[in-house]
Design an enzyme around this catalytic site. Structure first.
Site, PDB file in Angstrom:
ATOM      1  N   PRO A   2       0.905  -1.567  -0.437  1.00  0.00           N
ATOM      2  CA  PRO A   2       0.270   0.194   0.486  1.00  0.00           C
ATOM      3  C   PRO A   2       0.925   1.218  -0.252  1.00  0.00           C
ATOM      4  O   PRO A   2       1.912   1.025   0.645  1.00  0.00           O
ATOM      5  CB  PRO A   2      -0.953  -0.251   1.441  1.00  0.00           C
ATOM      6  CG  PRO A   2       0.007  -1.004   2.074  1.00  0.00           C
ATOM      7  CD  PRO A   2       1.103  -1.479   0.786  1.00  0.00           C
ATOM      8  N   GLU A   3       0.474   2.155  -0.623  1.00  0.00           N
ATOM      9  CA  GLU A   3       0.982   3.976  -0.453  1.00  0.00           C
ATOM     10  C   GLU A   3       0.489   4.611   0.328  1.00  0.00           C
ATOM     11  O   GLU A   3      -0.712   4.204   1.320  1.00  0.00           O
ATOM     12  CB  GLU A   3       1.284   4.413  -1.461  1.00  0.00           C
ATOM     13  CG  GLU A   3       1.992   3.382  -3.199  1.00  0.00           C
ATOM     14  CD  GLU A   3       1.697   3.780  -4.722  1.00  0.00           C
ATOM     15  OE1 GLU A   3       2.252   5.243  -4.547  1.00  0.00           O
ATOM     16  OE2 GLU A   3       2.454   3.016  -5.079  1.00  0.00           O
ATOM     17  N   LYS A  52       4.062   5.353   4.724  1.00  0.00           N
ATOM     18  CA  LYS A  52       3.545   3.683   5.147  1.00  0.00           C
ATOM     19  C   LYS A  52       3.645   3.683   6.633  1.00  0.00           C
ATOM     20  O   LYS A  52       2.663   2.138   6.749  1.00  0.00           O
ATOM     21  CB  LYS A  52       4.498   2.773   3.990  1.00  0.00           C
ATOM     22  CG  LYS A  52       4.592   3.411   2.910  1.00  0.00           C
ATOM     23  CD  LYS A  52       5.498   2.116   2.004  1.00  0.00           C
ATOM     24  CE  LYS A  52       5.489   2.720   0.591  1.00  0.00           C
ATOM     25  NZ  LYS A  52       6.087   2.539  -0.496  1.00  0.00           N
ATOM     26  N   ARG A 122      13.903   9.967  11.214  1.00  0.00           N
ATOM     27  CA  ARG A 122      14.129   9.075   9.819  1.00  0.00           C
ATOM     28  C   ARG A 122      13.567   9.213   9.414  1.00  0.00           C
ATOM     29  O   ARG A 122      14.190   9.172   7.729  1.00  0.00           O
ATOM     30  CB  ARG A 122      14.229   7.855  10.737  1.00  0.00           C
ATOM     31  CG  ARG A 122      15.616   6.827  10.074  1.00  0.00           C
ATOM     32  CD  ARG A 122      15.664   5.288  10.056  1.00  0.00           C
ATOM     33  NE  ARG A 122      14.071   4.296  10.668  1.00  0.00           N
ATOM     34  CZ  ARG A 122      14.179   3.672  11.315  1.00  0.00           C
ATOM     35  NH1 ARG A 122      14.624   3.390  11.808  1.00  0.00           N
ATOM     36  NH2 ARG A 122      13.025   2.713  10.901  1.00  0.00           N
ATOM     37  N   ASN A 166       5.404   3.291  -6.293  1.00  0.00           N
ATOM     38  CA  ASN A 166       6.453   2.706  -7.285  1.00  0.00           C
ATOM     39  C   ASN A 166       4.795   3.279  -8.185  1.00  0.00           C
ATOM     40  O   ASN A 166       4.943   3.584  -9.458  1.00  0.00           O
ATOM     41  CB  ASN A 166       6.080   1.383  -8.266  1.00  0.00           C
ATOM     42  CG  ASN A 166       6.800   1.136  -8.517  1.00  0.00           C
ATOM     43  OD1 ASN A 166       8.264   1.458  -9.122  1.00  0.00           O
ATOM     44  ND2 ASN A 166       6.714   0.276  -9.284  1.00  0.00           N
ATOM     45  N   ARG A 254      13.127  -2.058  -8.611  1.00  0.00           N
ATOM     46  CA  ARG A 254      11.567  -2.439  -8.566  1.00  0.00           C
ATOM     47  C   ARG A 254      11.270  -1.480 -10.112  1.00  0.00           C
ATOM     48  O   ARG A 254      11.837  -1.095 -10.547  1.00  0.00           O
ATOM     49  CB  ARG A 254      11.037  -0.351  -8.034  1.00  0.00           C
ATOM     50  CG  ARG A 254      11.631  -0.930  -5.927  1.00  0.00           C
ATOM     51  CD  ARG A 254      10.472  -2.254  -5.698  1.00  0.00           C
ATOM     52  NE  ARG A 254       9.049  -2.003  -6.056  1.00  0.00           N
ATOM     53  CZ  ARG A 254       8.416  -1.468  -4.963  1.00  0.00           C
ATOM     54  NH1 ARG A 254       8.549  -0.523  -3.999  1.00  0.00           N
ATOM     55  NH2 ARG A 254       7.141  -1.209  -5.370  1.00  0.00           N
TER      56      ARG A 254
END
Ligand SMILES: [Zn+2]
Length: 264
Positions: A2-3, A52, A122, A166, A254
């Site tokens: 999932p984005e 995410k 981060r 992606n 990817r």
């Protein structure tokens, strides 16, 4: 995987169904039982997403961090009796309004405030989080403009921008007519700011509709998967704008989709 828009939807669901309530949490599968005891019965103060990752902040100062990864899934049930457990339910959340089940996450851990701070530091800025003073946009812009890494790769780095995957990576670059191999430091400030603005716009539509629609003329519609995007998974087919065949290649492991006609 999932984005960010779908994780934001989960945060919204948690806020609607659980925030302000004591949440009963257990682990039918057993792997999360010990940790669940640290937060079960505590009040959920808020749920929030960064990219995410989902963070559930409880009133005893502890936070549950969840990252679905490739296999993780949510399932919701109406409140009341627990439904029969099927499959490997890592964690189950119950309030007076709903029961949520979590299966197969990559990360499901209880952490304290200092661990939360380390992780937040981060993670790059998330286009879906409020940014009234433009600080997040500036953070993203500086990171890109100071990097020699290709922009196609930078957009997939969660320390540069959180929540892009992606589909949005390919589509945002197409919409900006940017060639994915150009290094961040070769772009203009205007181009980078446009990428940020467009991420905000597209991901908000994703949160609203739950679909990753990237063609403006379809925002208000319910397009099929084949219609939603400009280049994603359209390799070998003619570009919807210039009719050049859409390219595919591997970038950092990817699949990258782009149009060599429009993006140069
Ligand atoms: Zn094209």
């Amino acid at each position: 995987m999932p984005e960010g828009h779908s994780v934001q939807r989960s945060a919204n669901d948690f806020n609607r169904m659980f925030a302000g309530e004591a949440v009963l949490i257990d682990s039918p599968q057993g792997r999360f039982s010990l940790e669940a005891k640290k937060i079960s019965g505590r009040k959920l103060e808020r749920a929030r997403a960064i990219g995410k990752q989902l963070f559930l902040d409880f009133d005893n100062g502890l936070t549950l961090r969840i990252h679905l990864g490739i296999y993780g899934k949510w399932r919701a049930h109406p409140p009341g009796n627990h439904p029969a457990v099927t499959g490997e339910v890592r964690a189950r959340f119950a309030s007076t309004k709903a029961i949520f089940e979590l299966r197969g996450p990559t990360v499901c851990e209880v952490i304290d405030e200092s661990q939360v701070a380390t992780i937040e530091k981060r993670l790059g800025p998330d286009p879906l989080n409020p940014d009234p003073k433009g600080k997040e946009k500036a953070r993203f812009t500086e990171k890109v403009l100071s990097s020699k890494v290709a922009i196609g790769q930078l957009l997939m780095s969660q320390d540069v921008i959180s929540g892009i995957g992606n589909v949005y990576r390919a589509e945002i670059l197409f919409r900006a007519r940017i060639e994915p191999h150009i290094a961040g430091n070769r772009l203009t400030r205007e181009q980078v700011e446009e990428i940020w603005q467009d991420s905000v716009k597209l991901m908000k539509i994703g949160v609203k509709t739950s679909f990753m629609i990237t063609r403006d003329e379809l925002f208000a519609k319910r397009p099929s998967k084949a219609e939603r995007n400009w280049v994603y998974k359209r390799e070998g087919q003619p570009c919807r704008r210039c009719e050049t065949k859409i390219s595919i290649e591997l970038m950092a492991g990817r699949k990258l989709y782009w149009c060599s006609g429009c993006q140069s």
